[in-house]
Design an enzyme around this catalytic site. Sequence first.
Site, PDB file in Angstrom:
ATOM      1  N   GLU A  16      -5.120  -5.257  10.690  1.00 13.74           N
ATOM      2  CA  GLU A  16      -4.531  -4.036  10.729  1.00 13.74           C
ATOM      3  C   GLU A  16      -4.627  -3.505  11.910  1.00 13.74           C
ATOM      4  OE1 GLU A  16      -2.396  -3.123   7.043  1.00 13.74           O
ATOM      5  OE2 GLU A  16      -4.330  -1.881   7.250  1.00 13.74           O
ATOM      6  N   GLY A  70       2.567   1.530  10.928  1.00 15.53           N
ATOM      7  CA  GLY A  70       3.350   3.470  10.254  1.00 15.53           C
ATOM      8  C   GLY A  70       3.900   3.596  12.008  1.00 15.53           C
ATOM      9  N   SER A 116       3.449  -2.772  10.290  1.00 15.89           N
ATOM     10  CA  SER A 116       4.821  -2.392  10.380  1.00 15.89           C
ATOM     11  C   SER A 116       5.147  -3.920   9.453  1.00 15.89           C
ATOM     12  CB  SER A 116       5.432  -1.983  11.953  1.00 15.89           C
ATOM     13  OG  SER A 116       4.775  -0.847  12.062  1.00 15.89           O
ATOM     14  N   ASN A 143       1.048  -0.865   0.035  1.00 11.40           N
ATOM     15  CA  ASN A 143       0.165  -0.325  -0.186  1.00 11.40           C
ATOM     16  C   ASN A 143       1.225   1.176  -0.188  1.00 11.40           C
ATOM     17  OD1 ASN A 143      -2.121   2.048   0.239  1.00 11.40           O
ATOM     18  ND2 ASN A 143      -2.278   1.442   2.948  1.00 11.40           N
ATOM     19  N   LYS A 152       0.122   3.638  -0.391  1.00  7.68           N
ATOM     20  CA  LYS A 152      -0.787   5.707   0.081  1.00  7.68           C
ATOM     21  C   LYS A 152      -0.143   6.716  -0.717  1.00  7.68           C
ATOM     22  CE  LYS A 152       0.121   3.224   4.879  1.00  7.68           C
ATOM     23  NZ  LYS A 152       0.294   3.598   5.901  1.00  7.68           N
ATOM     24  N   GLU A 208      -6.996   4.414   7.984  1.00  8.76           N
ATOM     25  CA  GLU A 208      -6.720   6.301   7.820  1.00  8.76           C
ATOM     26  C   GLU A 208      -7.848   6.450   7.050  1.00  8.76           C
ATOM     27  OE1 GLU A 208      -3.163   5.732   4.999  1.00  8.76           O
ATOM     28  OE2 GLU A 208      -2.176   4.752   7.456  1.00  8.76           O
ATOM     29  N   HIS A 254      -9.376   0.669   4.669  1.00 13.33           N
ATOM     30  CA  HIS A 254      -8.063   1.149   6.063  1.00 13.33           C
ATOM     31  C   HIS A 254      -8.249   2.633   6.774  1.00 13.33           C
ATOM     32  CE1 HIS A 254      -4.019   2.473   6.110  1.00 13.33           C
ATOM     33  NE2 HIS A 254      -4.238   1.161   5.394  1.00 13.33           N
TER      34      HIS A 254
HETATM   35  C1  PEP Z   1      -0.524  -0.110   6.249  1.00 15.72           C
HETATM   36  O1  PEP Z   1      -0.270   0.897   5.042  1.00 15.72           O
HETATM   37  O2  PEP Z   1      -2.176  -1.068   5.895  1.00 15.72           O
HETATM   38  C2  PEP Z   1       0.330  -0.174   6.329  1.00 15.72           C
HETATM   39  C3  PEP Z   1       0.422  -1.816   7.397  1.00 15.72           C
HETATM   40  O3  PEP Z   1       1.607   0.571   6.507  1.00 15.72           O
HETATM   41  P1  PEP Z   1       2.866  -0.281   7.307  1.00 15.72           P
HETATM   42  O4  PEP Z   1       3.007  -1.321   6.885  1.00 15.72           O
HETATM   43  O5  PEP Z   1       3.959   1.312   6.933  1.00 15.72           O
HETATM   44  O6  PEP Z   1       2.777   0.116   9.408  1.00 15.72           O
END
Ligand code: PEP
Length: 251
Positions: free
Chosen positions: A167, A173, A213, A9, A11, A97, A95
């Site tokens: 998630e 992040g 992460s 992803n 973003k 975010e 997601h």
């Molecule tokens: C994500 O964007 O869904 C995500 C899990 O980001 P990261 O791997 O940077 O934590």
Amino acid sequence: MRKPIIAGNWKMNKTKAEAVSFLQDVKNSVPAADKVDSVVCSPDLFLDALVQEAEGTDVHIAAQNMHFEDNGAFTGETSPAALKDLGVTFVVLGHSERRDMFGETDESVNKKVKAALNHGLTPIVCVGETLDERESDKTNDVVTKQVNGALEGLTEDQVKGIVVAYEPVWAIGTGKTATSEQANDTCSVIRAALANTFSAETADQVRIQYGGSVKPANIQELLGQSDIDGALVGGASLEADSFLKLAEAGD
Ligand code: PEP
């Protein structure tokens, strides 16, 4: 056997030139698509170029969001029909975010999941608890409600084709990964919710990713868990080398 699915992803990162160059670097090196689904989730702006670049390869191109209507007065939005027409095959929905910053709810995610399926797009439905919710022991209730809300009204056949991404919000992040045991426990809760609402046979076929992460150093252990069938990766998916290592871990 559920086929692993590794999705990067991006973003709101990369320019078109950077996006295309990334694809050129990975497209002939990802595992065969009958073994692993390797998915690149790009900003809408580059989807067309990426679909063309990925043609005939084992890379799938995904959007990071979409509207649920086919067309209309929705300034700045992208329709499922437009994504399908471009050749996009997956779409990330709900997601954290988008839930946190753009008002996405279980209801809107449900409408989007139905619209995606109606247009032949595979939804990657994101669910996950906040740190507060985990610390107050609400994780299982939160993810169960999100899964049931997102999939309400779907047929068993439709559910079998979707992907769920677990998630935990506190792990996105932040550099904090859930332990593989924590991640697997919650993925098992999600599978149990699917079995309860639909059937054990359906739940058994749904692919559940972990996200938060994930990086080349920890993906192997996460993928080794019984209920984790892949990963949704943000930061560590931005570099071609790292994305390839993640995709290869699924093989
Ligand atoms: C994500 O964007 O869904 C995500 C899990 O980001 P990261 O791997 O940077 O934590």
